[in-house]
Each structure stands twice: as structure tokens, then as C-alpha cells.
Design a protein around this motif. Sequence first.
Motif, PDB file in Angstrom:
ATOM      1  N   ARG A  37       0.829  -1.213   0.000  1.00  0.00           N
ATOM      2  CA  ARG A  37       0.000   0.000   0.000  1.00  0.00           C
ATOM      3  C   ARG A  37       0.861   1.261   0.000  1.00  0.00           C
ATOM      4  O   ARG A  37       0.479   2.292  -0.544  1.00  0.00           O
ATOM      5  CB  ARG A  37      -0.924   0.003   1.213  1.00  0.00           C
ATOM      6  N   LEU A  96     -15.021  -2.760   3.290  1.00  0.00           N
ATOM      7  CA  LEU A  96     -14.569  -3.025   1.927  1.00  0.00           C
ATOM      8  C   LEU A  96     -15.525  -3.997   1.255  1.00  0.00           C
ATOM      9  O   LEU A  96     -15.808  -3.879   0.055  1.00  0.00           O
ATOM     10  CB  LEU A  96     -13.148  -3.602   1.961  1.00  0.00           C
ATOM     11  N   LYS A 123      -6.880  -2.169  -0.703  1.00  0.00           N
ATOM     12  CA  LYS A 123      -7.548  -1.343   0.313  1.00  0.00           C
ATOM     13  C   LYS A 123      -7.703  -2.107   1.631  1.00  0.00           C
ATOM     14  O   LYS A 123      -7.659  -3.324   1.662  1.00  0.00           O
ATOM     15  CB  LYS A 123      -8.923  -0.886  -0.194  1.00  0.00           C
ATOM     16  N   SER A 132     -12.916   1.401   6.047  1.00  0.00           N
ATOM     17  CA  SER A 132     -12.515   2.749   5.654  1.00  0.00           C
ATOM     18  C   SER A 132     -12.521   3.657   6.875  1.00  0.00           C
ATOM     19  O   SER A 132     -12.980   3.274   7.953  1.00  0.00           O
ATOM     20  CB  SER A 132     -13.478   3.303   4.599  1.00  0.00           C
TER      21      SER A 132
END
Length: 346
Positions: free
Chosen positions: A113, A228, A218, A222
Motif C-alpha cells: 500500500r 470493503l 484497500k 474505511s
Amino acid sequence: MMKAEGNIGFTLYKRVEIETATKNFNKAQIIGEGGQGTVYKAVLDGTVVAKKKCKEIDESRKMDFMQELVILYRVNHPNIVKLLGCCLQFEAPMLVYEFVENKTLQELLDLQRSKRFHVTLGTRLRIAAESANALGHLHSLPHPILHGDVKPANILLAEGLVAKMSDFGCSTIDEKTQSMLKGTPGYIDPEYLLEYQLTAKNDVYSFGVILLELLTGKRPLSKESKTLASMFQEAMMDGTFHELLDSEIIDEASMGVLHQIAVLAIQCLALPGMTRPVMEQVAKELRRLALSDEVQQCPQPSLVLEGLNFAVMGSMCTTSLLYTEGNSTGVYDLEKKTLMSTEFAR
């Protein structure tokens, strides 16, 4: 230290050996902490180990230890951390496991990431296939083992990035109602939250979330606490799933292959849970996709960062993990029962 009769390789350690190995559980030896407990680095008989001391103090955890010892001792699989021995002379008994020298899938994802590593689609699919294979094996045993906390932090990466499923602190035999919540936010099956009844399909759901992480890069939750899983399911419904894919892998395979992976992940997340595939089927499909010609054409580059080589760490040490289950009054003196149980498990 003594060997369990008839159980080659299974060792019962004495209290003094564990205390010496951990320097009396010195805080400087702590190498990790989480919902399942604290992990200490230690050395037993010249072998590097990690000792995990669980935080739970529920009285019911007494028998959970014996259950876990029996079911894990009989497991022998290349993608599952191996149980090697135990110590039963503390207030809370401890298990000794194989220890993997390399890092976890969680750490690899975090580096990916940050764009500090590039992990190819082929490597992601292989790790996923090996992890699914491990869960499929556990679920298909005569007395199925349910993990209960499937997440990237519990997938260790050995030399060559070989996946090894670890941390069976939540494991249970067959389907059984739990007295307290198991699992990690973002990976917990919504159906499990209804009745706290752990099933193999809960593990399938959690694995589906991991597939989405590998596909999108991801995190499972969040900043707005939106999952997700829900975001990707919505994107699949309106045909915009490609907007969520990790840009690092879009050019490594056709959209058709990426769509097949996405569909498999959605199948793992399906409601009701009974419609989800079994992990053996998931593993088979992932192996097929990982070995496809277009995925294989992109070799994995070396993963080197500040002296750390994720892919090649040299020879993997013969190491182990020590887990402490529960914490109750009195000292467990269960050596004889343990020998009988592990012999029965054979």
C-alpha cells in the motif's frame, strides 16, 4: 523436557525452561500484541521461539486448551503452522508451535500500500491459494477445525513467501456456540454476529475479505467505518468494480481474469452463508487462476527493503510458537491426560 511416548517430536517443556527462555517474560522480549494476547520472543534448546500469552480469563477456556492441543497436534500440512509441544506447569498452559522466520501477509500488504514493494498478481493469487488450501484442509478433517479469526495478520509468510496459517486461539471442533465474540472487525461474518455460532462458512467470509484486500490494496474498514466488502459488492452490482482494483495489477492480467477473482470473492461473501463455496473449491479455483499463462508472464521482482528480503530470507530456522490459553487459579498438571489425548489424536 520430555518426549510424549509414541508421539515422535512432541515435547513437554518444564516451567523452568519456559521461564529461562523468556527471561521471566521480560517486557523487552515482547514482539507483538493483539486481541488474542501478547507474543514474546524466546529461545528453547537453542531454537528461537515465540511465546503467546492470551488475555482471556474466562473459566471455560480451561477445556479449550486441551481441545486445541488434541486437534492441532494431528494437523500436518505445509501451509499450517505445526504444533511441536507444550508446557502445562503454569496457571495457564502453553503450546509450542513452529515459528516462521519471515513476516506476515498483513505486513506485506502494508508495504504494498505504501508503494515500497510491488507484489504481482501471481504472487497474491499463490498466497491466497495456499491460505485457502490450509483452511480447506482444516475444514475437511473428520472433526473439522474452525479458525474463527482469519485475517492477513494470521497468515505467516515463510521463505519464498510460502503462506502458513497461524493463531488458532479461536479454533473449535465442529459448529459450536461461542460465549464471547471471536474475530476481528472488518473480517467478521455478519451472520456470526447474529448468534455467535462459529461455522466453516464464517471462515469463508473472512477469507473473501482477504481476497478483496489482495485485489484492491484497500483496508477492510474505511475511515468512515464502511466495509470493503459492502463497497465492493455495490461496485460489482453497478459494474464499476474495476475502479476499486489496485492499479499495480491491472496491467498484469486481462479484465476477464480480474473479474473471475472478483466473482470468487463475492461468492465467499454471499448471504445467506450456506450458499458460499467450501474452501477446497476456493483453493482449486485460485490455483487455476494463479497458473494461467497471462498471470504467469509477470514474474515477482525481489522484495528488498532496508536489508529485509521478503522473498529470500536464507534457510528458515526450525523455530516455534508458545501459546498460553486462558488464565485460571491453580496450576495445570495435565501431562498424563495430554499424552493420552495426543496419542488418541494419532
